[in-house]
Every structure is written in C-alpha cells, then in structure tokens.
Design an enzyme around this catalytic site. Structure first.
Site, mmCIF file in Angstrom:
data_model
loop_
_atom_site.group_PDB
_atom_site.id
_atom_site.type_symbol
_atom_site.label_atom_id
_atom_site.label_comp_id
_atom_site.label_asym_id
_atom_site.label_seq_id
_atom_site.Cartn_x
_atom_site.Cartn_y
_atom_site.Cartn_z
ATOM 1 N N ARG A 86 0.838 -1.204 0.000
ATOM 2 C CA ARG A 86 0.000 0.000 0.000
ATOM 3 C C ARG A 86 0.873 1.255 0.000
ATOM 4 N NH1 ARG A 86 -5.122 -1.732 0.301
ATOM 5 N NH2 ARG A 86 -5.371 -3.768 1.308
ATOM 6 N N ASP A 87 0.450 2.234 -0.808
ATOM 7 C CA ASP A 87 1.160 3.507 -0.883
ATOM 8 C C ASP A 87 1.082 4.203 0.473
ATOM 9 O OD1 ASP A 87 1.961 5.501 -3.529
ATOM 10 O OD2 ASP A 87 1.680 6.434 -1.563
ATOM 11 N N HIS B 271 0.937 1.945 -10.231
ATOM 12 C CA HIS B 271 -0.044 2.375 -9.232
ATOM 13 C C HIS B 271 -1.393 1.739 -9.565
ATOM 14 C CE1 HIS B 271 2.190 6.048 -7.631
ATOM 15 N NE2 HIS B 271 2.830 5.878 -8.770
ATOM 16 N N HIS C 193 7.248 1.125 -10.929
ATOM 17 C CA HIS C 193 6.096 0.681 -10.146
ATOM 18 C C HIS C 193 4.813 1.049 -10.864
ATOM 19 C CE1 HIS C 193 7.512 4.622 -8.788
ATOM 20 N NE2 HIS C 193 6.238 4.942 -8.613
ATOM 21 N N GLU D 274 8.806 9.897 -8.669
ATOM 22 C CA GLU D 274 9.547 10.258 -7.455
ATOM 23 C C GLU D 274 10.498 9.156 -7.020
ATOM 24 O OE1 GLU D 274 6.565 11.028 -4.539
ATOM 25 O OE2 GLU D 274 5.826 12.828 -5.553
ATOM 26 N N VAL D 275 10.108 7.912 -7.249
ATOM 27 C CA VAL D 275 10.935 6.776 -6.828
ATOM 28 C C VAL D 275 11.412 6.054 -8.091
ATOM 29 C CG1 VAL D 275 11.031 4.623 -5.538
ATOM 30 C CG2 VAL D 275 9.677 6.549 -4.654
#
Ligand code: 5GP
Length: 115
Positions: free
Chosen positions: A28-29, A101, A99, A94-95
């Site tokens: 989870r974010d 979402h 990934h 940002e990372v």
C-alpha cells in the site's frame, strides 16, 4: 545504494505488503490518493519505464495481471480503477524503481493533464 522500494522488498523497511511472489511485490502507498492505492513493484530494479527491455515483457504483463487480481481482491473491479506508471520528471516520477499504481475505491474523475 538500495532505493526505498528495494529496501521494502528486502524487508529492511516496513510496508503493508498485500502480495508477493518471485517476480513482484505489492504494498500500500504510504500517501494514498484514494481508498485503494497499491504499488506493484518488480523485485528486480528497473529504474524507469525507459529501462524496460524486451526480456521484461512477461514481467510487465505479470505486473498488470497482479494489479487486476488485487483489484478483484479489494472489491473495486466492477466500479473500476486506474493503473498508472509515471516516468521521469515530466511524468512526476519520485521513486526510481519501476512501479504500477493501482488506484480506486472512489470515482477518480477525469485524468488531469494540466496545461
Ligand atoms: P511516483 O511518483 O514515483 O510514481 O510514485 C511514488 C509513490 O511511492 C508515491 O505515491 C509515494 O507516496 C510512494 N512512496 C514513497 N515512499 C514510500 C515508502 O517509503 N513506502 C510506501 N509504502 N510508499 C512510498
């Protein structure tokens, strides 16, 4: 130096992990944009979408399959959801560990691309 998602995958940083297999980890974010906000992350480092290689095609397909399976598990499949991959500066990444979402659980409105 390991990036933040590598540390989560290695169990060195805490995260609410909802799925894990030999190819991907999903958690989870930390700053959810909606009731369901899960990140599906390859276990191997691919920094950005630009770095996806031909041999990664099955892995990318698996990430999407895991996302749709998690959407079912979260009970958001029928109402719908959004899958997003941000790339680099203009994409708002940002990372720098690829990934996907998975965002849903409420109407998300139009996809906003500000002029
Ligand atoms: P990006 O903008 O790179 O597409 O998305 C990075 C996402 O990672 C952001 O939605 C952010 O909230 C999330 N995030 C950043 N650091 C952490 C963390 O340490 N743990 C978790 N679970 N999510 C994180």
């Amino acid at each position: 130096m390991a990036n933040i998602f590598e540390k989560i995958i290695a169990g060195e940083l805490p995260a609410d992990i909802v799925y894990r297999d030999d190819q991907v980890t999903a958690f989870r974010d930390i700053n959810p944009a909606a009731p369901t906000h899960i990140l599906i992350v390859p276990n191997k480092v691919i920094p950005t979408a630009n770095d996806i290689q031909p041999e990664d095609e099955p892995l990318i397909g698996h990430m999407i399959y895991v996302a749709k399976s998690l959407a079912e598990k979260e009970g958001i499949s029928q109402d719908g959801y959004r899958l997003i991959i941000n790339c680099n500066r203009h994409g708002g990444q940002e990372v720098f560990h690829l990934h996907l979402h998975l965002i849903g659980g409420r109407p998300l409105g139009p996809m906003v691309v500000r002029k």
